[in-house]
Each structure stands twice: as structure tokens, then as C-alpha cells.
Design a protein around this motif. Sequence first.
Motif, PDB file in Angstrom:
ATOM      1  N   GLY A  18       0.793  -1.077  -0.105  1.00  0.00           N
ATOM      2  CA  GLY A  18      -0.009  -0.054   0.037  1.00  0.00           C
ATOM      3  C   GLY A  18       0.942   1.302  -0.139  1.00  0.00           C
ATOM      4  O   GLY A  18       0.546   2.334  -0.485  1.00  0.00           O
ATOM      5  N   CYS A  19       1.925   1.224   0.715  1.00  0.00           N
ATOM      6  CA  CYS A  19       2.953   2.436   0.602  1.00  0.00           C
ATOM      7  C   CYS A  19       3.309   2.773  -0.758  1.00  0.00           C
ATOM      8  O   CYS A  19       3.724   3.642  -0.922  1.00  0.00           O
ATOM      9  CB  CYS A  19       4.111   2.154   1.704  1.00  0.00           C
ATOM     10  SG  CYS A  19       5.232   3.563   2.022  1.00  0.00           S
ATOM     11  N   GLN A  20       3.921   1.584  -1.141  1.00  0.00           N
ATOM     12  CA  GLN A  20       4.313   1.858  -2.557  1.00  0.00           C
ATOM     13  C   GLN A  20       3.195   2.511  -3.592  1.00  0.00           C
ATOM     14  O   GLN A  20       3.534   3.446  -4.488  1.00  0.00           O
ATOM     15  CB  GLN A  20       4.829   0.501  -3.364  1.00  0.00           C
ATOM     16  CG  GLN A  20       5.609   0.571  -4.653  1.00  0.00           C
ATOM     17  CD  GLN A  20       6.036  -0.743  -5.188  1.00  0.00           C
ATOM     18  OE1 GLN A  20       5.638  -1.740  -4.608  1.00  0.00           O
ATOM     19  NE2 GLN A  20       6.876  -0.564  -6.255  1.00  0.00           N
ATOM     20  N   ILE A  21       2.134   1.970  -3.499  1.00  0.00           N
ATOM     21  CA  ILE A  21       1.007   2.324  -4.430  1.00  0.00           C
ATOM     22  C   ILE A  21       0.910   3.920  -3.935  1.00  0.00           C
ATOM     23  O   ILE A  21       0.701   4.805  -5.154  1.00  0.00           O
ATOM     24  CB  ILE A  21      -0.127   1.603  -4.367  1.00  0.00           C
ATOM     25  CG1 ILE A  21      -0.181   0.146  -4.872  1.00  0.00           C
ATOM     26  CG2 ILE A  21      -1.416   1.924  -4.552  1.00  0.00           C
ATOM     27  CD1 ILE A  21      -1.092  -0.813  -4.428  1.00  0.00           C
ATOM     28  N   ASN A  22       0.613   4.103  -2.695  1.00  0.00           N
ATOM     29  CA  ASN A  22       0.428   5.515  -2.288  1.00  0.00           C
ATOM     30  C   ASN A  22       1.352   6.547  -2.794  1.00  0.00           C
ATOM     31  O   ASN A  22       1.031   7.567  -2.990  1.00  0.00           O
ATOM     32  CB  ASN A  22       0.249   5.571  -0.759  1.00  0.00           C
ATOM     33  CG  ASN A  22      -0.353   6.876  -0.339  1.00  0.00           C
ATOM     34  OD1 ASN A  22      -1.622   7.104  -0.467  1.00  0.00           O
ATOM     35  ND2 ASN A  22       0.316   7.489   0.393  1.00  0.00           N
ATOM     36  N   SER A  23       2.690   6.031  -2.753  1.00  0.00           N
ATOM     37  CA  SER A  23       3.693   6.956  -3.113  1.00  0.00           C
ATOM     38  C   SER A  23       3.706   7.389  -4.749  1.00  0.00           C
ATOM     39  O   SER A  23       3.928   8.618  -4.973  1.00  0.00           O
ATOM     40  CB  SER A  23       5.206   6.733  -2.673  1.00  0.00           C
ATOM     41  OG  SER A  23       5.450   5.222  -3.294  1.00  0.00           O
ATOM     42  N   THR A  24       3.140   6.273  -5.325  1.00  0.00           N
ATOM     43  CA  THR A  24       2.886   6.423  -6.964  1.00  0.00           C
ATOM     44  C   THR A  24       1.999   7.391  -7.111  1.00  0.00           C
ATOM     45  O   THR A  24       1.969   8.179  -7.977  1.00  0.00           O
ATOM     46  CB  THR A  24       2.782   5.096  -7.617  1.00  0.00           C
ATOM     47  OG1 THR A  24       4.017   4.190  -6.930  1.00  0.00           O
ATOM     48  CG2 THR A  24       2.938   5.106  -8.989  1.00  0.00           C
ATOM     49  N   LEU A  25       0.773   7.233  -6.331  1.00  0.00           N
ATOM     50  CA  LEU A  25      -0.388   7.927  -6.988  1.00  0.00           C
ATOM     51  C   LEU A  25      -0.216   9.646  -6.404  1.00  0.00           C
ATOM     52  O   LEU A  25      -0.558  10.347  -7.297  1.00  0.00           O
ATOM     53  CB  LEU A  25      -1.664   7.323  -5.946  1.00  0.00           C
ATOM     54  CG  LEU A  25      -2.090   6.006  -6.193  1.00  0.00           C
ATOM     55  CD1 LEU A  25      -3.457   5.592  -5.476  1.00  0.00           C
ATOM     56  CD2 LEU A  25      -2.336   5.841  -7.964  1.00  0.00           C
ATOM     57  N   GLY A  26       0.400   9.719  -5.080  1.00  0.00           N
ATOM     58  CA  GLY A  26       0.554  11.097  -4.795  1.00  0.00           C
ATOM     59  C   GLY A  26      -0.617  11.956  -4.918  1.00  0.00           C
ATOM     60  O   GLY A  26      -0.876  13.051  -5.222  1.00  0.00           O
ATOM     61  N   ILE A  27      -1.666  11.223  -4.009  1.00  0.00           N
ATOM     62  CA  ILE A  27      -3.032  12.138  -4.021  1.00  0.00           C
ATOM     63  C   ILE A  27      -2.697  13.195  -2.931  1.00  0.00           C
ATOM     64  O   ILE A  27      -2.389  12.919  -1.912  1.00  0.00           O
ATOM     65  CB  ILE A  27      -4.101  10.967  -3.596  1.00  0.00           C
ATOM     66  CG1 ILE A  27      -4.132   9.862  -4.560  1.00  0.00           C
ATOM     67  CG2 ILE A  27      -5.429  11.737  -3.576  1.00  0.00           C
ATOM     68  CD1 ILE A  27      -4.957   9.020  -4.284  1.00  0.00           C
ATOM     69  N   HIS A  28      -3.172  14.474  -3.325  1.00  0.00           N
ATOM     70  CA  HIS A  28      -3.209  15.561  -2.252  1.00  0.00           C
ATOM     71  C   HIS A  28      -4.522  16.294  -2.355  1.00  0.00           C
ATOM     72  O   HIS A  28      -5.216  16.058  -3.316  1.00  0.00           O
ATOM     73  CB  HIS A  28      -2.241  16.512  -2.710  1.00  0.00           C
ATOM     74  CG  HIS A  28      -0.537  16.165  -2.668  1.00  0.00           C
ATOM     75  ND1 HIS A  28      -0.124  15.177  -3.459  1.00  0.00           N
ATOM     76  CD2 HIS A  28       0.218  16.412  -1.604  1.00  0.00           C
ATOM     77  CE1 HIS A  28       1.042  15.013  -3.127  1.00  0.00           C
ATOM     78  NE2 HIS A  28       1.426  15.804  -1.995  1.00  0.00           N
ATOM     79  N   TRP A  29      -4.751  16.823  -1.148  1.00  0.00           N
ATOM     80  CA  TRP A  29      -6.124  17.737  -1.184  1.00  0.00           C
ATOM     81  C   TRP A  29      -5.577  18.947  -0.539  1.00  0.00           C
ATOM     82  O   TRP A  29      -4.774  19.270  -0.209  1.00  0.00           O
ATOM     83  CB  TRP A  29      -7.085  17.056  -0.272  1.00  0.00           C
ATOM     84  CG  TRP A  29      -6.487  16.872   1.420  1.00  0.00           C
ATOM     85  CD1 TRP A  29      -5.973  15.808   1.732  1.00  0.00           C
ATOM     86  CD2 TRP A  29      -6.315  17.865   2.428  1.00  0.00           C
ATOM     87  NE1 TRP A  29      -5.682  15.952   3.012  1.00  0.00           N
ATOM     88  CE2 TRP A  29      -5.879  17.269   3.479  1.00  0.00           C
ATOM     89  CE3 TRP A  29      -6.692  19.112   2.272  1.00  0.00           C
ATOM     90  CZ2 TRP A  29      -5.583  18.073   4.583  1.00  0.00           C
ATOM     91  CZ3 TRP A  29      -6.373  19.949   3.649  1.00  0.00           C
ATOM     92  CH2 TRP A  29      -5.933  19.146   4.588  1.00  0.00           C
ATOM     93  N   THR A  30      -6.643  20.202  -0.992  1.00  0.00           N
ATOM     94  CA  THR A  30      -6.442  21.328  -0.629  1.00  0.00           C
ATOM     95  C   THR A  30      -7.819  22.068  -0.545  1.00  0.00           C
ATOM     96  O   THR A  30      -8.635  21.816  -0.977  1.00  0.00           O
ATOM     97  CB  THR A  30      -5.684  22.292  -1.834  1.00  0.00           C
ATOM     98  OG1 THR A  30      -4.363  21.411  -2.290  1.00  0.00           O
ATOM     99  CG2 THR A  30      -5.295  23.655  -1.725  1.00  0.00           C
ATOM    100  N   ILE A  31      -7.713  22.900   0.664  1.00  0.00           N
ATOM    101  CA  ILE A  31      -8.770  23.779   1.092  1.00  0.00           C
ATOM    102  C   ILE A  31      -8.483  25.180   0.784  1.00  0.00           C
ATOM    103  O   ILE A  31      -7.830  25.728   1.349  1.00  0.00           O
ATOM    104  CB  ILE A  31      -9.391  23.331   2.592  1.00  0.00           C
ATOM    105  CG1 ILE A  31      -9.421  22.056   2.730  1.00  0.00           C
ATOM    106  CG2 ILE A  31     -10.331  24.395   2.815  1.00  0.00           C
ATOM    107  CD1 ILE A  31      -9.968  21.792   4.133  1.00  0.00           C
ATOM    108  N   PRO A  32      -9.054  25.578  -0.534  1.00  0.00           N
ATOM    109  CA  PRO A  32      -8.205  27.052  -0.788  1.00  0.00           C
ATOM    110  C   PRO A  32      -8.570  28.052   0.248  1.00  0.00           C
ATOM    111  O   PRO A  32      -8.199  29.040   0.483  1.00  0.00           O
ATOM    112  CB  PRO A  32      -8.966  27.352  -2.020  1.00  0.00           C
ATOM    113  CG  PRO A  32      -9.560  25.876  -2.712  1.00  0.00           C
ATOM    114  CD  PRO A  32      -9.559  24.997  -1.509  1.00  0.00           C
ATOM    115  N   SER A  33     -10.068  27.902   0.769  1.00  0.00           N
ATOM    116  CA  SER A  33     -10.516  29.036   1.598  1.00  0.00           C
ATOM    117  C   SER A  33      -9.701  29.404   2.968  1.00  0.00           C
ATOM    118  O   SER A  33      -9.475  30.258   3.477  1.00  0.00           O
ATOM    119  CB  SER A  33     -12.081  28.881   1.890  1.00  0.00           C
ATOM    120  OG  SER A  33     -12.169  27.646   2.629  1.00  0.00           O
ATOM    121  N   LEU A  34      -9.002  28.106   3.246  1.00  0.00           N
ATOM    122  CA  LEU A  34      -8.326  27.978   4.563  1.00  0.00           C
ATOM    123  C   LEU A  34      -6.961  28.019   4.457  1.00  0.00           C
ATOM    124  O   LEU A  34      -6.174  28.118   5.141  1.00  0.00           O
ATOM    125  CB  LEU A  34      -8.582  26.871   5.564  1.00  0.00           C
ATOM    126  CG  LEU A  34     -10.089  26.526   5.821  1.00  0.00           C
ATOM    127  CD1 LEU A  34     -10.179  25.387   6.636  1.00  0.00           C
ATOM    128  CD2 LEU A  34     -10.507  27.829   6.799  1.00  0.00           C
TER     129      LEU A  34
END
Length: 1140
Positions: A963-979
Amino acid sequence: MSVPDYMQCAEDHQTVLVVVQPVGIVPEDQFFKIYKRIASVSQVSIRDSQRLLYIRFRHHYLPENNEWGDFQTHRKVVGLVSVTSCTSAKEWPQTSDRFHAQKEVFGSTLYDSRLLVFGLQGEIAEQQRTDVAFYPGYDECPDVEKRVEDFVQSIFIVLESKRLDRATDKSGDKIPLLCVPFEKKDFVGLDTDSRHYKKRCQGRMRKHVGDLCLQAGMLQDALVHYHMAVELLRGVNDFLWLGAALEGLCSASVIFHYPGGTAGKTAGRKPSVSQPAEAGKRHRPGALTAGGISADTSSEIGRAKNCLSPEDIIEKYKEAISYYGKYKNAGVIELEACVKAVRVLAIQKRAMEASEFLQNAVYINLGQLSEEEKIQRYSILSELYELIGFHRKSAFFKRVAAMQCVAPTIPEPGWRACYKLLLETLPGYSLSLDPKDFSKGTHRGWAAVQMRLLHELVYASRRMGNPGLSVRHLSFLLQTMLDFLSDQEKKEVTQSLENYTSKCPGGMDVITLPDGLKLLPVPFTKLPIVKSVKLLNLPVSLRPHKVKGLLGQSMSTASPFIYSPIIMHNRGEERCKKIDFQWVQGDVCEVQLMVYNPMPFELRVENMGLLTSGVEFESLPAALSLPAESGLYPVTLVGIPRTAGNITINGYHTSVFGVTSDCLLEALPSVKTSGCLVEVIPSVPRLQLSTSLPRSAHAAQASSKEELSSSVSVQLFNGESQQLIITLENIGTEDIQTLEVTSKTANTKEKLFGEFLSWELEEAVSQLPLKPGQAVTLCVSIQAKLDFSGQESLVQDLNDDGISVTGLPISSPLRQVLKPRAEAKLLGSESSKNDYNHVKTLEAVLNFKYSGGAGKVEGYYRDLSLGVHVDVEPSVFFTRVSTLPATSTRQCHLLLDVFNSTEHELTVSAKNNQDLVLHASECQRMAIQVDKFDFESLPQPDQETVRYANPKQLEEDKQRAQGCQINSTLGIHWTIPSLRRHGVASVEGVLNQLVLEHLQLAPLQWDVVVNGKPCDCDVIADCKVGDAVPLEVKLTNRSRSAVGPFALTVVPFQDYQNGVQNYDLQDAVTFIGSNTFYIDTVNPKDNSICVGALLFLYTGDFYLSIKFQDDSGGRELPLAWFGLPSVHVKALDTPLEAGA
């Protein structure tokens, strides 16, 4: 007779009285030196006789008492010894005249006299005279005692002759009437010829002869005469002389029964009772009868009834005293008889009867007594009560005597004598001046009387001009009688004490009185009362720790047993028990006292500090003010040990009301303590920590066994990171030479992915050693990455809702835009919504281990712990995950249902993928095309780990790594622009086993090359109609075992894009050679290539389907291992530059 002799005792009746007095000017010390030598001759054996003569010496005797010599012959002065100093012959006549004048004072009763002359030498001194002895000096008189014995022998001769004269008086009826001084005027004009008068004369003479016999050592004769006198005098109601006869009878009986004496100081007396037969032979002619003279007394001597029994002695004393009481002028005689009876009863141990005699003596009126005589009377009464064991009564009269010393009528009150007598009363009232006696058990004695007595001691001390003594007694009163003082009395006593101490402060010195009595110091252990003493450990951040490898050096090896029942556990051992923590040299150490103010007013305690031993200790005194009757109140006393070693807290010192007290714990058994001995280790550095984040208001619970120096708190969204800047400053006096940083995350039910806390220590360590006052900074990264998986039931299936899918090509059949569902349908129940909004907590401890200085040499270090408290709010959830095959066998599509659990608009992005915008509480599907993963390349556990580890745990570790290998490949990020907040989103906790299998690259890698062009990912191979098209199939074995052989069949077909596929292409496609490929066994990490060719006869789009024959050797392998890429070939008439 107005002055009683309180030292009288019954045996004094058989003594002859000799007065020793100075003539002229004689140094007092020299006179008493000679007097003591003279008085040492208290009994003399008579020559040519078995009798003893007892002598009572007095250096002062009133002549008026001598007038009672006929009444009781032991009161008659029969001998005079004069002591004089004469240095020259000229002084001798005057000295001689003075001697004769002195003899005239007692002349009527003297038997003999002697003059001892000191200092005269010459002719006069050489004269041989019997009545005068000359000595060169007071130190040159070796034969004084011999002279006195000769003098006593001469007195006996006169005494014996008088006894015989009285006993052999031939005057018949003409017996003279003996009388006391006050009777002479009463007998004027009496009829001397009456029978009553004659009997009186005979009775009194019998009594007088009895006295002489008693003095002369004729005890049995004296008893006979006393008995006969009693009978005669009782018949004529001559009560005064009857009392004297009874007293004489008692005295003779006491001498018989108690030859050792009753006064307690004449125990050396020898029995002096003559044998009856011998006495009869010697004194037969001397007996008297009622008619005059008897020829023989042997019939009376030897009768058993002559001597009174011990019980009868007391009865006769009572009778005699009752007769004396009839005469006002016989008060002294009555008083002395009471004293004699008391001494007899004391020997008989009949205390109650003795007290009755003493009570009678108290009320005997002796007329106008001088103050000195009153003091003497009360003092003697006190001694007699002490003699019979009435200690409190004795103390009462001693106190009365003390008060008499300072009576208002005395011009110069004797305060010193008063004070001395008051001190002597203390034992009788169960009062000791040692404060330790009042800490044992219940209070003894009457507190009210004791307080009165102490007040009188205070007052007497002040009048003596000794304020220090007053302070000591008043301090003693306040300390020992505090429980018995009323609130008003407490205020008055403390005010008095403050007044005294303003002139003479009280301390802990021992006061020694002139008579040698020592007044011990009085520590104020009740002002305030200390209930418990507890040595406090250093604050968590300052506590020293021992390096584990060195612990064995300090471990106790006193006994090999864990517990022994033989060991006696007492409070003293508890006090000496070593406490299991250490103090540090140079650091402030604390001792907590639980104190109580028993006073009804505010108690100010000044200069309160610790008393220690063992190491050099700087006590930092404190001043405190305790409210009235405060209840238990904690007080912390501090100090700084200046050297290393073992320190013992012995007690504390205070200053209250001007009195300095040293209160030792060993004298306070009621004080609770867990031990007073603690080790002081050498100095170690001190580190102060400050952070860029605010301090936490939470009670950190990172570990139940660990206390934190400080803690910080931060709120993060799941997946968010925060930088924590820590400043470490050396605020001690030692260099910091070593620094280690570790972290420990609290046990939590939440799954935590990645490193919660991370840092780089190299730069900070490079700045060591850190000097005092210097600081170093450390940057710690906090990342809260919890499980992002959500319950699938929270979001309904995508087949019936309007969730859009992003990340796929526009033309893909998977991309759909449907109607948005209702909010209620989206969120489900309120409880489900609450699950999404639940804030989770992460806690960890950063531990800074540092050391330096002398403490480091001894193996000690300090820990500084920083608690990190993170409230993790949910950011996004992956409610469902699935996969779809891609056009390439080495890729696939990962489908993620993403739910925004925040109240803000949120953007989700991944590598090489467009952003997905989610509104608050919105869920959308996200498709990500990824290359399949070669999990076989991940590190494998060694054989040792596999052998001993739990298989389930091994599987979990394997999934976590994948799972760690898959997660590092995907590189999913989230952003809350208002905050302006951003973070990562991890799929590690979302992936299940099926998804992992779909994402895994098959161990058998198949490569198909058509016309020199690899066929995969929608690649179309171009060829020219009529030309041979090379077909190459390559197998690479990435598994851990050999595979094969395999047989593959190539089947061409055409897809009409309407669900119809045409496999009947014998006329359009032909194979050059066989359409079946054979691959031999392929070992791990090897490959095998098989080659063939096709010939396309017509133009068009053709597909090649490569299938395995059913009888191939790969049937036992998983189907996923045989994922050959699809082959698309476009046959053209003319060659093209590039394939479309």
C-alpha cells in the motif's frame, strides 16, 4: 517557748543537748569547720559501762527554750563548747570574761563547759586546764574529737549523779514540784500539803526521772518510770505533764523498736537497750514508788507490757497531742510531737494516719510568727508530706513557702528564694521542665495548677531581673499547655511572650541556673503543628536518571532475601530509609510540610527553614502567615545542596513570637514521613525548552507512567503536516555535552500511516558542547495521516446515483454525469454523519536526553519531555475502491469514491491527473490510470523473521508495504483554498486484497512485437498487404520458480464494432509457418522468444488473439499470469509515414 524545732524526732529524747557557739570574732567558715568536727562526736561509749550517751549539738539555741528543761530534759542545755580566736596574751583576759558571761546564759542547767582557743601561744597556752584547750590554729587541732569525748564523759558523770540523786531522794513528802514557765504564776498560793498536790509532785518527778534514765541509756528503767508517771498524773488530771509522760513512753518505745532512728540521718546508731537483769542489779536502789522510794524495781523491769507496740505508740501520741492541745502555751510542744509522730508513721508506712497528724500541725496556732519562721514551717511541712509520699500536698506547702518569701510585709522580698522553692514544687505537680516529657502519651497532672505554677515562675524570673528565664518558662507554658489554654489565655500569653522577647529573644541555648539545674530549650513544635514531612522529587524536567548499565553499582546488597519477617519495622527506620529519588547539587530542592495553626488568631512564622546534615546545604528561609485555626496547610521549604553525598532532613527551624526553635523530627513521633534521607548527585546541566506552537491545555496522557515537562497542542486535518520549531536553551551552569532525541507515540486504536514525528538532529548535535546561556533549535515535522477509508454504506452505490467520475477520457463509457441526489439520500442517517465529523486525537512524546558536567562522569543524565497533542479533523474519505482493466496489460484504472467530510470546498489531485473539486459533504468518483506494480521487488523478510513471526502479522506487513508503494506512486493531495490548508490523502488503509491483486504486475511478462513494433496501449501496427509481417512473442519470467513449457495459438479476427466478430479469415490472412508457438521451460529472471510471420492479403483492421492451448503446462498457474496484450494490425495498400 515560741520557736519550734522542726527537726525533732523521737530518739532526740535520749540525747543530751550541747550548744557550740563562738566567742568574740570568729571567721564563719572556720567556726563551722570546727563545729562539724565537734558534731561528728554524736555518740560516746561510756567508760566501764555498756551504755552509750547520745549528744545533740546546736550552734544556735534560744535561752527561753532552756526554761522547758525540767518538762523534757532533752530540751535542757547541759553542755557548752565555746570557740574563740585569741592571737595575743593581752586578749586572753577579755576572752576569758566573755566565756564566763556566755556560761551565765545557760548557767542554771549546764553540767560542764569547754573553751577551745585558737591562735594563742606562749605561757598561757602551756597551762594545763581541763575546761580550756589551746590550739595554734584552726588547721592544727588534731585532738578536738578526743577533747569532745572527754567532755561528754564528764557530762555523763554529772547526768548519772543527778539521776541517782533524783532516784534516791530521801525527803519523803517534800518532793519539789517541777513546772513549766507559764505554770509558776498559777501555783502561787496552792495548798502544798494536800494529797492532790503531792501526787502531782510525785508524778512529775517520776516523769523527770524517766527522762534522765532515757538520757543515761537506761531504757527499761525509763519505761517503768514513764508508766508509773502516767498512772500518777492521770489520777490528778495533770494533762500537760501526762502528755509529756505519754510522749516519753512513746519515745522510749520508738527507740526500742527502731534502733536505726526515725529521722533518716542517724542510721548509724547502735542498739542501746540494756539487759533487764543487769539494769536491775545496777540500779536497784533508784526506783521510786507512790509512797516515796522503793527498795527494788526488778519486778517492773522486764515486763513485756512496759514497751508499747507500734500501734500503741501512735495511739499514745494521739492522746499526748490531745492533752497538749488543751494548753495555748504548749503549741510548740504539740507541733513538735506531731512532727515526731509523722516520722514514726513514715517508717511504719502508714501515710494516711501521718497526714492526719500533719493536718493537725497545720492548724496549731503559734502566735505571731516572723516571715522567716513561716517559711520554715511551710518548708518543713512540705518535707514531711514528701516523706509520707504525699507529693502534691508537699508541693502545695512548698509553693506556700515560696509565696511567703515575697510576702508584701517583707521589706526586701526574696525572689531568688521564691524561685528556688517554686522549682522544687514541680515534681509534686507532675511537672517537668523537659519538653520531651510532654510528648509521651497523655498529659499527667492538673493542667490548671501547672499553668498557675508556670506563670509564677515567669513572674519570679522577671522580678529576679532575668528576662531570658522568663522567656524560657513562658515558652514552655505555651508549648506544653497549649491544649489547655482558652482562646483569651492564648492571646494573653503570646502578647506577654512578645513583650519579653522584644528585650531578650528566645533561643535554643541551655540555661544553667546557679544551683546547677539546666533548663533545656523549648522548641515550638506546636506553633505551627506539623502533621507530615515529605521530601519532594525534582520537577519532571530536572529529575536525574542513571544510565542503565551503571544501575548495578548503586543497588543495595544488604540481604539476599526480598522480605524477612525478622526485620523489625519501626518509625525510626522509616525516617532513616533512603528515598528512591535523587536531588542534584546546585538545584533548588523542596520539602513539603503539612502544617496546622492551632491558635485563634493569625500566626506569623518567620525565618522557617530546614535543618539538615550530611552535605553542605544552603537553606532558603521562608516567612508564612497562617490563618486562625487554618486546618492542614501545605508549606514548602526549599534549599540548595552545595555538595554531593547523602543528605538527611533532621527537622526544621522557626521563629515565632521572637523565639527561635529547632524542631527535630526524631522528637516528633506523630509526624508522618516516608523517609528523610536522600542522595545528592553531582551537578548536571539544565535545559529549557520553548516551542513555536502554543502550549497545550490538554492533560497529556501519552503514558500513564510518564509525566511531561510541557506539551503543545495543534489542530490538523487528516493528512496535513505542521512544522514545530523547538528552541533548547542551556539555563544551567554546566556544559551540555550530549543530546539525544527520541519519540514515542501513544497507543491508539487509530491506524497511523507514515511517520507522525520526524526531524533532523545532525545540525543541532554539531553545535555541542552547548555553553550556559546558549541555545540550539530543532525543526520537527508533525504529520497526521490516519486511515482515510470510510464506510461504504455512507455513500450509496454509483449505479443508481448522480456521482460524477473524473479522470477518464471524455469518450470513455465509464464517464457519466447523472442527476445529483438529495442531501438526505447522500448522507444517510445523522449518526452516520456524526461518524464522518468525529475528531480523532493523536498524542506523542518527544524525549530530549542530555547530560554533561560532573553528573555525566557518574553516569547521570536528564530527560526533557514534550507532549504533542494533535486533534485530527477528517478531511476526505475513500468510501469505495475498485479497478478496471486498461488497454495495456501493464496498466489499470484505479477507481476511488472520494467524500469531502469538511465544511469547506476541497480540491483533490493526483499525479498526472486533473483536479477534482468537491463541495462540503459531497462524494465523487475519481479514476486514476496507473502502471501495475512489481511487488516482487519489495524487500522480503529474512528467514529468521518468517520462522518466528505471526503469519497474520507477516501478511499485514506485506500489505502495508504494498500500500505504501502504491500511495507514493499515486501522490494524492487535497487542498482547502478558503483556509489555505493542504495535505495528502493515503489509500493505504483502503486497498483490499482483490484490488492489490489487480494492481500487481503479473510475474510472467509477455511482449508481442508485430512488424518490429511493440503492441500495447492501443498501439496499431502498420503493414503492407502482401508483405510478410514478423510476429515475435517474448516471455520474461519474473516469478521465483521456473515456468513452461507453453503452447500458444494465434487466431486472427475482425471486430465490426457492433458486437459481431469474424473469425473466418482463411482467405484474408495466412500464416507463414505454423500459427502455434512453443516456449520451453523458462527459469526465474530468464526470457524466451518465439518468432513467426503472417501475410495479410487484403487491406483492413485485423486483430490477433493469442490463446493458450488447454493441454499446456500452465494450467496450474493463475489466469492473471497469462495476460497477453491485444494486437491490432492495420493492413494498407501503401506504407504510411506514421500509424494513426
